[in-house]
Design an enzyme around this catalytic site. Structure first.
Site, PDB file in Angstrom:
ATOM      1  N   LYS A 110       0.872  -1.176   0.000  1.00 40.85           N
ATOM      2  CA  LYS A 110       0.000   0.000   0.000  1.00 40.85           C
ATOM      3  C   LYS A 110       0.906   1.221   0.000  1.00 40.85           C
ATOM      4  CE  LYS A 110      -4.228  -1.714   2.032  1.00 40.85           C
ATOM      5  NZ  LYS A 110      -3.879  -3.113   1.722  1.00 40.85           N
ATOM      6  N   ASP A 147      -1.408  -2.342  -4.160  1.00 40.62           N
ATOM      7  CA  ASP A 147      -2.824  -2.315  -3.772  1.00 40.62           C
ATOM      8  C   ASP A 147      -3.405  -0.960  -4.176  1.00 40.62           C
ATOM      9  OD1 ASP A 147      -2.678  -4.802  -2.618  1.00 40.62           O
ATOM     10  OD2 ASP A 147      -2.776  -4.109  -0.542  1.00 40.62           O
ATOM     11  N   MET A 148      -4.732  -0.908  -4.356  1.00 40.38           N
ATOM     12  CA  MET A 148      -5.363   0.380  -4.650  1.00 40.38           C
ATOM     13  C   MET A 148      -6.139   0.835  -3.421  1.00 40.38           C
ATOM     14  SD  MET A 148      -5.473   2.746  -6.845  1.00 40.38           S
ATOM     15  CE  MET A 148      -5.179   2.225  -8.539  1.00 40.38           C
ATOM     16  N   GLN A 176     -10.637  -1.108  -9.210  1.00 36.36           N
ATOM     17  CA  GLN A 176     -11.821  -1.394  -8.389  1.00 36.36           C
ATOM     18  C   GLN A 176     -13.077  -1.163  -9.224  1.00 36.36           C
ATOM     19  OE1 GLN A 176     -10.174   1.767  -6.285  1.00 36.36           O
ATOM     20  NE2 GLN A 176      -9.818   0.675  -4.369  1.00 36.36           N
ATOM     21  N   ARG A 197      -4.979  -6.714 -11.072  1.00 38.20           N
ATOM     22  CA  ARG A 197      -5.945  -7.344 -10.160  1.00 38.20           C
ATOM     23  C   ARG A 197      -7.244  -6.546 -10.248  1.00 38.20           C
ATOM     24  NH1 ARG A 197      -4.377  -6.527  -4.190  1.00 38.20           N
ATOM     25  NH2 ARG A 197      -2.788  -8.102  -4.617  1.00 38.20           N
ATOM     26  N   LYS A 200     -13.811  -5.589  -6.362  1.00 39.13           N
ATOM     27  CA  LYS A 200     -14.973  -4.689  -6.288  1.00 39.13           C
ATOM     28  C   LYS A 200     -14.573  -3.338  -5.681  1.00 39.13           C
ATOM     29  CE  LYS A 200     -18.381  -8.371  -5.868  1.00 39.13           C
ATOM     30  NZ  LYS A 200     -19.559  -8.906  -5.144  1.00 39.13           N
ATOM     31  N   GLY A 201     -13.694  -3.371  -4.691  1.00 41.99           N
ATOM     32  CA  GLY A 201     -13.291  -2.137  -4.006  1.00 41.99           C
ATOM     33  C   GLY A 201     -13.834  -2.124  -2.593  1.00 41.99           C
ATOM     34  N   HIS A 240     -14.460 -13.270  -3.787  1.00 39.53           N
ATOM     35  CA  HIS A 240     -14.949 -14.524  -3.194  1.00 39.53           C
ATOM     36  C   HIS A 240     -16.322 -14.844  -3.739  1.00 39.53           C
ATOM     37  CE1 HIS A 240     -12.413 -12.269  -0.337  1.00 39.53           C
ATOM     38  NE2 HIS A 240     -11.737 -13.393  -0.410  1.00 39.53           N
ATOM     39  N   ARG A 301     -11.782  -4.630  10.313  1.00 36.14           N
ATOM     40  CA  ARG A 301     -12.369  -4.156   9.049  1.00 36.14           C
ATOM     41  C   ARG A 301     -12.959  -5.315   8.255  1.00 36.14           C
ATOM     42  NH1 ARG A 301      -7.845  -1.015   9.142  1.00 36.14           N
ATOM     43  NH2 ARG A 301      -6.817  -2.238   7.535  1.00 36.14           N
ATOM     44  N   ARG A 302     -12.289  -6.478   8.297  1.00 34.49           N
ATOM     45  CA  ARG A 302     -12.831  -7.670   7.610  1.00 34.49           C
ATOM     46  C   ARG A 302     -14.163  -8.090   8.238  1.00 34.49           C
ATOM     47  NH1 ARG A 302      -9.271  -6.920   4.349  1.00 34.49           N
ATOM     48  NH2 ARG A 302     -11.037  -5.910   3.450  1.00 34.49           N
TER      49      ARG A 302
END
Ligand code: FAD
Length: 321
Positions: A110, A147-148, A176, A197, A200-201, A240, A301-302
């Site tokens: 990141k 990563d975005m 994303q 990659r 969805k974002g 997923h 956050r997950r």
């Protein structure tokens, strides 16, 4: 208060996001004897040695790996250097362990953790730190993916990507599908060998820049997939979502892609049986493995993204703590 804020799912999400910023709660959860085991499902550990062990386990089950050293939003240059050094050290250890050949294990970065937000020079600082990591990855024989993050950083991140690719064309980027701009970005970046990659974002974005409706985000994902699969690049499908995995498989077939010309990606601990099924079917399946001292915010956050995961976590704390 907005009525939508009373929706239980929204309340749960807000509570979990609040928990992710609560330091005393963090200490309680870190100290719970079972935390280590429960956390291991979603996080590759705290130390380099932990993540080496986690990566080895995944590679032994025919899965590829990308490792993220946790630490977003760096507010101090020393922290950015610490993150850079952690990656360089990790890449050396991965190479010594024989895990980097053919990018079996690579790393995800990141730019905010490498200093992108450090005032006017932030982007240049992040670029220099990313260069050091790319050099270490090249020495180790593996790749790096950027990563975005939120939409205010998209252009800056793509400009860093262009710079890095001049020396290391294998540097990958993330797009994303919730952003309106992404279909065009896919067209621009679907070039020979380009590792992209598509996901969805994950950030909360305003409707001025992003689709708000899940169905629109999914439709955009499929349009992006078509562009990437039909192009000469290397698509990495990070989802997923069973429907999107199925659609990606059909589109790859239609584009007559070889199994090694694209890959699926999922997060550590999420749909592990599906990960194994895809790997056993001959597809390339890469698992995103976060690790490091900053695991707590990541985990919360997950949970906020999918509170169903919370049951797993709380059961572990209750029954074995
Ligand atoms: C490898 C990887 C890298 C990523 N990198 C970035 C990045 O750089 N920038 C960024 O903004 N975002 C990134 N993301 C996050 C991504 O944008 C999404 O927020 C996240 O993946 C959730 O979206 P989803 O496509 O999995 O589907 P969702 O819309 O979350 O879920 C769709 C369906 O998938 C299934 N599913 C989802 N989660 C679970 C679960 N826990 N258990 C069982 N089934 C489940 C369910 O059937 C669900 O209905 C990344 C994701 C992955 C997997």
């Amino acid at each position: 208060m907005d009525l939508a804020d009373l929706n239980p799912a929204v309340l749960m999400r807000q509570t979990l996001l609040g928990m992710s910023r609560n330091d005393s709660l963090r200490s309680v959860i870190e100290a719970a004897p079972v935390s280590r085991d429960v956390v291991r499902r979603f996080v590759g550990g705290v130390t380099h040695q932990d993540v080496l062990a986690a990566a080895t386990e995944l590679v032994d089950t025919r899965r590829l790996v990308t490792i993220d050293y946790l630490g977003e939003d760096t507010v101090d240059p020393a922290m950015a250097e610490h993150t850079r050094d952690a990656y360089v050290m990790l890449l050396g250890l991965l190479a010594e362990a024989g895990l980097t050949a053919d990018a079996t294990v690579e790393v995800s970065l990141k730019l905010s953790a490498l200093g992108q937000a450090l005032g006017r020079d932030g982007n240049a600082i992040a670029l220099e730190n990313a260069r050091a990591i790319c050099r270490a990855a090249a020495n180790a024989g593996t790749t790096v993916t950027l990563d975005m993050e939120d939409h205010t950083t998209t252009d800056l991140t793509l400009s860093v990507l262009r710079d890095l690719r001049q020396d290391w064309p294998w540097v990958g980027a993330v797009l994303q599908s919730y952003l309106y701009r992404t279909e065009q970005d896919c067209r621009d970046l679907a070039t020979e060998g380009s590792r992209i990659r598509i996901c969805k974002g994950t950030y909360k974005e305003p409707e001025t820049v992003a689709f708000q409706d899940k169905a629109d985000v999914d439709r955009s994902f499929v349009r992006c997939l078509k562009i990437l699969m039909e192009g000469p690049g290397y698509p990495m499908i990070a989802s997923h979502d069973p429907r999107l995995v199925e659609i990606a498989t059909v589109l790859a077939d239609k584009a007559q892609r070889e199994a090694d010309s694209f890959e699926f990606q999922m997060l550590l601990g999420i749909r592990p049986e599906e990960q194994l099924r895809l790997a056993a079917s001959g597809a390339r399946m890469r698992v995103y493995v976060p690790y490091g001292e900053e695991w707590y915010g990541y985990l919360m956050r997950r949970m906020a993204e999918r509170p169903a995961n919370l049951g797993f976590f709380l059961r572990g704390l209750a029954t074995r703590g």
